[in-house]
Design a protein around this motif. Structure first.
Motif, mmCIF file in Angstrom:
data_model
loop_
_atom_site.group_PDB
_atom_site.id
_atom_site.type_symbol
_atom_site.label_atom_id
_atom_site.label_comp_id
_atom_site.label_asym_id
_atom_site.label_seq_id
_atom_site.Cartn_x
_atom_site.Cartn_y
_atom_site.Cartn_z
ATOM 1 N N ARG A 20 0.828 -1.213 0.000
ATOM 2 C CA ARG A 20 0.000 0.000 0.000
ATOM 3 C C ARG A 20 0.859 1.258 0.000
ATOM 4 O O ARG A 20 0.492 2.273 -0.609
ATOM 5 C CB ARG A 20 -0.931 -0.029 1.217
ATOM 6 C CG ARG A 20 -1.810 1.198 1.379
ATOM 7 C CD ARG A 20 -2.646 1.090 2.649
ATOM 8 N NE ARG A 20 -3.355 2.317 2.922
ATOM 9 C CZ ARG A 20 -2.849 3.351 3.596
ATOM 10 N NH1 ARG A 20 -1.636 3.286 4.108
ATOM 11 N NH2 ARG A 20 -3.565 4.436 3.778
ATOM 12 N N GLN A 31 -5.127 4.947 -0.893
ATOM 13 C CA GLN A 31 -4.104 3.945 -1.180
ATOM 14 C C GLN A 31 -4.571 2.556 -0.755
ATOM 15 O O GLN A 31 -5.088 2.387 0.346
ATOM 16 C CB GLN A 31 -2.799 4.283 -0.440
ATOM 17 C CG GLN A 31 -2.137 5.565 -0.895
ATOM 18 C CD GLN A 31 -2.651 6.796 -0.183
ATOM 19 O OE1 GLN A 31 -3.418 6.721 0.764
ATOM 20 N NE2 GLN A 31 -2.247 7.960 -0.657
ATOM 21 N N VAL A 32 -4.333 1.604 -1.641
ATOM 22 C CA VAL A 32 -4.704 0.217 -1.366
ATOM 23 C C VAL A 32 -3.513 -0.678 -1.694
ATOM 24 O O VAL A 32 -2.797 -0.436 -2.666
ATOM 25 C CB VAL A 32 -5.922 -0.225 -2.218
ATOM 26 C CG1 VAL A 32 -6.348 -1.651 -1.866
ATOM 27 C CG2 VAL A 32 -7.084 0.748 -2.037
ATOM 28 N N GLY A 33 -3.316 -1.695 -0.875
ATOM 29 C CA GLY A 33 -2.267 -2.679 -1.123
ATOM 30 C C GLY A 33 -2.854 -4.072 -1.123
ATOM 31 O O GLY A 33 -3.887 -4.327 -0.477
ATOM 32 N N CYS A 47 -0.348 -2.628 -5.753
ATOM 33 C CA CYS A 47 -0.934 -1.409 -5.182
ATOM 34 C C CYS A 47 -1.795 -0.788 -6.276
ATOM 35 O O CYS A 47 -1.640 -1.117 -7.451
ATOM 36 C CB CYS A 47 0.155 -0.434 -4.737
ATOM 37 S SG CYS A 47 1.237 0.092 -6.077
ATOM 38 N N ALA A 83 -6.307 -1.405 3.283
ATOM 39 C CA ALA A 83 -6.665 -0.020 2.985
ATOM 40 C C ALA A 83 -7.274 0.603 4.229
ATOM 41 O O ALA A 83 -7.926 -0.083 5.012
ATOM 42 C CB ALA A 83 -7.661 0.051 1.835
#
Ligand SMILES: [Zn+2]
Length: 137
Positions: A20, A31-33, A47, A83
């Motif tokens: 992320r 932001q996302v991982g 990501c 997230a």
């Protein structure tokens, strides 16, 4: 062949949080991982990557999956998604479909806060999913 060893769920979630940090999300600032374990034990991270033409943006889950596929992985065990939002953030419909196409029995770990996660079978997140079997006449 040696039996693969898998990271623990907590380790996989930690990798999703690390991924992320690399998100390129200048438009949504969200932001996302993701971290995806293949059946051979390899882990592929992703990501979200956004475009000024918003529709071209791609989610962390699909980045992880396409990376894995491009490196020869075809079977998957677990994906962790990290997230920070209201509660846990779960994969969008497009990601659910693509994940289902390659790994209908996938375990999905959702983490909205570092060190914590919940577990969901993908089939629970995408009931009555469309699948390749439906393409046959
Ligand atoms: Zn998505």
């Amino acid at each position: 062949m040696q039996k693969p060893t898998y990271l623990s769920d907590s380790e996989l979630v930690a990798l999703a949080w690390q991924a992320r940090d690399l998100a390129s999300a200048p438009y949504s600032n969200f932001q996302v991982g993701a971290a995806l374990t293949a059946s051979d034990g390899r882990v592929f991270t992703g990501c979200n990557v956004e475009s000024s033409s918003y529709g071209l943006s791609i989610c962390a889950e699909r980045v992880a999956l396409t990376k894995a596929i491009s490196e020869g992985a075809r079977e998957f065990v677990t994906i962790a998604v990290a997230a920070q939002g209201k509660g846990t953030v779960s994969p969008c419909g497009a990601c659910r479909q693509l994940l289902h196409d390659y790994a209908p029995n996938l375990r999905v770990l959702l983490s909205g806060q570092e060190g914590k996660h919940t577990e969901h079978p993908l089939k629970e997140l995408l009931p009555l999913a469309f699948s390749a079997e439906q393409l046959s006449k």
